[in-house]
Design a protein around this motif. Structure first.
Motif, PDB file in Angstrom:
ATOM      1  N   GLU A   5       0.833  -1.088  -0.026  1.00  0.00           N
ATOM      2  CA  GLU A   5       0.061  -0.130  -0.100  1.00  0.00           C
ATOM      3  C   GLU A   5       1.087   1.413  -0.064  1.00  0.00           C
ATOM      4  OE1 GLU A   5      -3.488   0.364  -0.010  1.00  0.00           O
ATOM      5  OE2 GLU A   5      -3.781  -1.927  -0.065  1.00  0.00           O
ATOM      6  N   TRP A   6       0.591   2.120  -0.970  1.00  0.00           N
ATOM      7  CA  TRP A   6       1.426   3.404  -1.162  1.00  0.00           C
ATOM      8  C   TRP A   6       0.937   4.238   0.258  1.00  0.00           C
ATOM      9  CZ3 TRP A   6       5.802   5.279  -2.846  1.00  0.00           C
ATOM     10  CH2 TRP A   6       6.113   6.602  -2.543  1.00  0.00           C
ATOM     11  N   THR A   7       1.751   4.924   0.841  1.00  0.00           N
ATOM     12  CA  THR A   7       1.207   5.715   1.934  1.00  0.00           C
ATOM     13  C   THR A   7       2.040   6.940   2.045  1.00  0.00           C
ATOM     14  OG1 THR A   7       2.588   5.197   3.563  1.00  0.00           O
ATOM     15  CG2 THR A   7       0.368   4.069   3.485  1.00  0.00           C
ATOM     16  N   ASN A   8       1.573   8.119   2.373  1.00  0.00           N
ATOM     17  CA  ASN A   8       2.374   9.280   2.484  1.00  0.00           C
ATOM     18  C   ASN A   8       3.792   9.324   3.173  1.00  0.00           C
ATOM     19  OD1 ASN A   8       1.066  10.891   0.641  1.00  0.00           O
ATOM     20  ND2 ASN A   8      -0.310  11.777   2.443  1.00  0.00           N
ATOM     21  N   VAL A  14      10.243  14.103  -3.495  1.00  0.00           N
ATOM     22  CA  VAL A  14      10.474  14.921  -4.869  1.00  0.00           C
ATOM     23  C   VAL A  14       9.540  13.845  -5.530  1.00  0.00           C
ATOM     24  CG1 VAL A  14      12.294  14.544  -6.594  1.00  0.00           C
ATOM     25  CG2 VAL A  14      13.240  14.923  -4.303  1.00  0.00           C
ATOM     26  N   THR A  15       8.677  14.669  -6.248  1.00  0.00           N
ATOM     27  CA  THR A  15       7.615  14.340  -7.168  1.00  0.00           C
ATOM     28  C   THR A  15       8.025  13.181  -7.994  1.00  0.00           C
ATOM     29  OG1 THR A  15       6.356  16.494  -6.442  1.00  0.00           O
ATOM     30  CG2 THR A  15       5.459  15.056  -8.453  1.00  0.00           C
ATOM     31  N   THR A  16       9.002  13.518  -8.810  1.00  0.00           N
ATOM     32  CA  THR A  16       9.295  12.544  -9.856  1.00  0.00           C
ATOM     33  C   THR A  16       9.690  11.297  -9.335  1.00  0.00           C
ATOM     34  OG1 THR A  16      10.428  14.244 -11.251  1.00  0.00           O
ATOM     35  CG2 THR A  16      11.168  11.896 -11.470  1.00  0.00           C
ATOM     36  N   PHE A  17      10.317  11.135  -8.175  1.00  0.00           N
ATOM     37  CA  PHE A  17      10.959   9.976  -7.548  1.00  0.00           C
ATOM     38  C   PHE A  17       9.499   9.180  -6.833  1.00  0.00           C
ATOM     39  CE2 PHE A  17      15.521  11.935  -6.624  1.00  0.00           C
ATOM     40  CZ  PHE A  17      15.448  11.688  -8.364  1.00  0.00           C
ATOM     41  N   ASP A  18       8.845   9.881  -6.044  1.00  0.00           N
ATOM     42  CA  ASP A  18       7.442   9.626  -5.602  1.00  0.00           C
ATOM     43  C   ASP A  18       6.501   8.700  -6.737  1.00  0.00           C
ATOM     44  OD1 ASP A  18       8.208  10.162  -3.003  1.00  0.00           O
ATOM     45  OD2 ASP A  18       6.873  12.001  -3.047  1.00  0.00           O
ATOM     46  N   ASN A  19       6.432   9.302  -7.641  1.00  0.00           N
ATOM     47  CA  ASN A  19       5.482   8.787  -8.740  1.00  0.00           C
ATOM     48  C   ASN A  19       6.266   7.496  -9.068  1.00  0.00           C
ATOM     49  OD1 ASN A  19       3.688  10.928  -8.592  1.00  0.00           O
ATOM     50  ND2 ASN A  19       4.664  12.265 -10.288  1.00  0.00           N
ATOM     51  N   GLU A  20       7.680   7.620  -9.436  1.00  0.00           N
ATOM     52  CA  GLU A  20       8.386   6.390  -9.741  1.00  0.00           C
ATOM     53  C   GLU A  20       8.176   5.422  -8.774  1.00  0.00           C
ATOM     54  OE1 GLU A  20      12.453   7.896 -11.037  1.00  0.00           O
ATOM     55  OE2 GLU A  20      11.592   8.553 -12.935  1.00  0.00           O
ATOM     56  N   HIS A  21       8.397   5.728  -7.520  1.00  0.00           N
ATOM     57  CA  HIS A  21       8.185   4.485  -6.569  1.00  0.00           C
ATOM     58  C   HIS A  21       6.816   4.061  -6.561  1.00  0.00           C
ATOM     59  CE1 HIS A  21      11.606   6.605  -3.945  1.00  0.00           C
ATOM     60  NE2 HIS A  21      12.032   5.586  -4.771  1.00  0.00           N
ATOM     61  N   ILE A 118      13.173   2.751   0.133  1.00  0.00           N
ATOM     62  CA  ILE A 118      12.651   3.934   0.539  1.00  0.00           C
ATOM     63  C   ILE A 118      12.590   4.566   1.546  1.00  0.00           C
ATOM     64  CG2 ILE A 118      10.581   5.263   0.233  1.00  0.00           C
ATOM     65  CD1 ILE A 118       9.781   3.271  -2.079  1.00  0.00           C
ATOM     66  N   MET A 119      12.352   3.925   2.674  1.00  0.00           N
ATOM     67  CA  MET A 119      12.378   4.366   4.037  1.00  0.00           C
ATOM     68  C   MET A 119      13.767   4.459   4.549  1.00  0.00           C
ATOM     69  SD  MET A 119       9.070   4.591   4.655  1.00  0.00           S
ATOM     70  CE  MET A 119       9.311   5.174   6.341  1.00  0.00           C
ATOM     71  N   GLY A 120      14.676   3.832   4.128  1.00  0.00           N
ATOM     72  CA  GLY A 120      16.134   4.074   4.811  1.00  0.00           C
ATOM     73  C   GLY A 120      16.998   4.959   3.746  1.00  0.00           C
ATOM     74  N   THR A 121      17.451   4.141   2.836  1.00  0.00           N
ATOM     75  CA  THR A 121      18.209   4.920   1.965  1.00  0.00           C
ATOM     76  C   THR A 121      17.987   6.282   1.088  1.00  0.00           C
ATOM     77  OG1 THR A 121      19.293   2.741   1.558  1.00  0.00           O
ATOM     78  CG2 THR A 121      19.924   4.406   0.173  1.00  0.00           C
ATOM     79  N   ASP A 122      16.706   5.922   0.488  1.00  0.00           N
ATOM     80  CA  ASP A 122      16.170   7.196  -0.207  1.00  0.00           C
ATOM     81  C   ASP A 122      15.771   8.363   0.714  1.00  0.00           C
ATOM     82  OD1 ASP A 122      16.463   5.900  -2.183  1.00  0.00           O
ATOM     83  OD2 ASP A 122      14.357   5.537  -2.776  1.00  0.00           O
ATOM     84  N   LYS A 123      15.183   7.929   1.944  1.00  0.00           N
ATOM     85  CA  LYS A 123      14.702   9.089   2.835  1.00  0.00           C
ATOM     86  C   LYS A 123      16.045   9.911   3.338  1.00  0.00           C
ATOM     87  CE  LYS A 123      10.216   8.395   3.804  1.00  0.00           C
ATOM     88  NZ  LYS A 123       9.262   9.528   4.343  1.00  0.00           N
ATOM     89  N   LYS A 124      17.069   9.406   3.289  1.00  0.00           N
ATOM     90  CA  LYS A 124      18.221  10.118   3.547  1.00  0.00           C
ATOM     91  C   LYS A 124      18.490  11.328   2.474  1.00  0.00           C
ATOM     92  CE  LYS A 124      20.849   6.298   5.701  1.00  0.00           C
ATOM     93  NZ  LYS A 124      21.821   5.366   5.837  1.00  0.00           N
ATOM     94  N   TYR A 125      18.190  11.364   1.303  1.00  0.00           N
ATOM     95  CA  TYR A 125      18.378  12.231   0.381  1.00  0.00           C
ATOM     96  C   TYR A 125      17.059  13.388   0.271  1.00  0.00           C
ATOM     97  CZ  TYR A 125      15.678   9.867  -3.247  1.00  0.00           C
ATOM     98  OH  TYR A 125      14.607   9.122  -3.971  1.00  0.00           O
ATOM     99  N   LYS A 126      15.992  13.114   1.042  1.00  0.00           N
ATOM    100  CA  LYS A 126      14.802  13.887   1.066  1.00  0.00           C
ATOM    101  C   LYS A 126      15.309  15.346   1.555  1.00  0.00           C
ATOM    102  CE  LYS A 126      10.352  14.537   2.895  1.00  0.00           C
ATOM    103  NZ  LYS A 126       9.297  13.716   3.799  1.00  0.00           N
ATOM    104  N   ASP A 127      15.808  15.658   2.503  1.00  0.00           N
ATOM    105  CA  ASP A 127      16.201  16.942   2.980  1.00  0.00           C
ATOM    106  C   ASP A 127      17.362  17.741   2.091  1.00  0.00           C
ATOM    107  OD1 ASP A 127      14.130  16.780   5.248  1.00  0.00           O
ATOM    108  OD2 ASP A 127      15.748  16.112   6.636  1.00  0.00           O
ATOM    109  N   TYR A 128      18.048  16.716   1.795  1.00  0.00           N
ATOM    110  CA  TYR A 128      19.253  17.255   0.869  1.00  0.00           C
ATOM    111  C   TYR A 128      18.587  17.861  -0.259  1.00  0.00           C
ATOM    112  CZ  TYR A 128      23.621  17.508  -1.613  1.00  0.00           C
ATOM    113  OH  TYR A 128      24.679  18.039  -2.428  1.00  0.00           O
ATOM    114  N   PHE A 129      17.799  16.909  -1.120  1.00  0.00           N
ATOM    115  CA  PHE A 129      17.328  17.717  -2.212  1.00  0.00           C
ATOM    116  C   PHE A 129      16.143  18.702  -1.918  1.00  0.00           C
ATOM    117  CE2 PHE A 129      17.970  13.440  -4.588  1.00  0.00           C
ATOM    118  CZ  PHE A 129      19.114  13.778  -5.218  1.00  0.00           C
TER     119      PHE A 129
END
Length: 135
Positions: A5-8, A14-21, A118-129
């Motif tokens: 289930e996709w959740t927020n 990053v909209t592009t990455f969220d859409n791809e995920h 997503i929850m570990g590695t990708d979330k690390k770039y969230k604030d940076y981007f």
């Protein structure tokens, strides 16, 4: 109920990455549905091929942004991408050669890897981007 289930909570900001995920979630859900329905080998192969191709495209997008914005953990992140790509391609080749079958183990591996990545590695770039103005 969907397998994933996709959740927020999975959003990386990053909209592009969220859409791809979200699309990766759809593909894994489709693969799971085909597996549980006992779909034909060709159907399973086609879904897995789509998943591999789309994952490759998504990883390239993330990596391009990381290079463009000089993301400090780029090399580590890329190694994770490369490891998954290698694992899935190896499975795909074994499957085509008749040396393995689709299983719940594979589908759970894909789900766990995607969620954990997503929850570990990708979330690390969230604030940076976000700090770089990437939306």
């Amino acid at each position: 109920m969907e397998f994933i289930e996709w959740t927020n909570a999975l959003s990386v900001g990053v909209t592009t990455f969220d859409n791809e995920h979200k699309q990766l979630v759809v593909l894994i859900n489709t693969l799971n549905q085909a597996l549980t329905a006992g779909s034909a080998k060709k159907t399973m192969e086609d879904i897995l091929k789509s998943l591999v191709n789309y994952t490759t495209i998504h990883f390239k997008h993330e990596e391009d942004y990381m290079v463009l914005y000089d993301y400090p953990d780029y090399q580590k992140h890329k190694k994770e991408h490369d490891a998954l790509t290698t694992q899935v391609i190896e499975f795909q080749e074994r499957y085509k050669a008749g040396k393995t079958a689709f299983s719940l183990e594979l589908i759970h591996f894909l789900k766990d890897w995607l969620i954990n990545h997503i929850m570990g590695t990708d979330k690390k770039y969230k604030d940076y981007f976000i700090a770089k103005g990437v939306q």
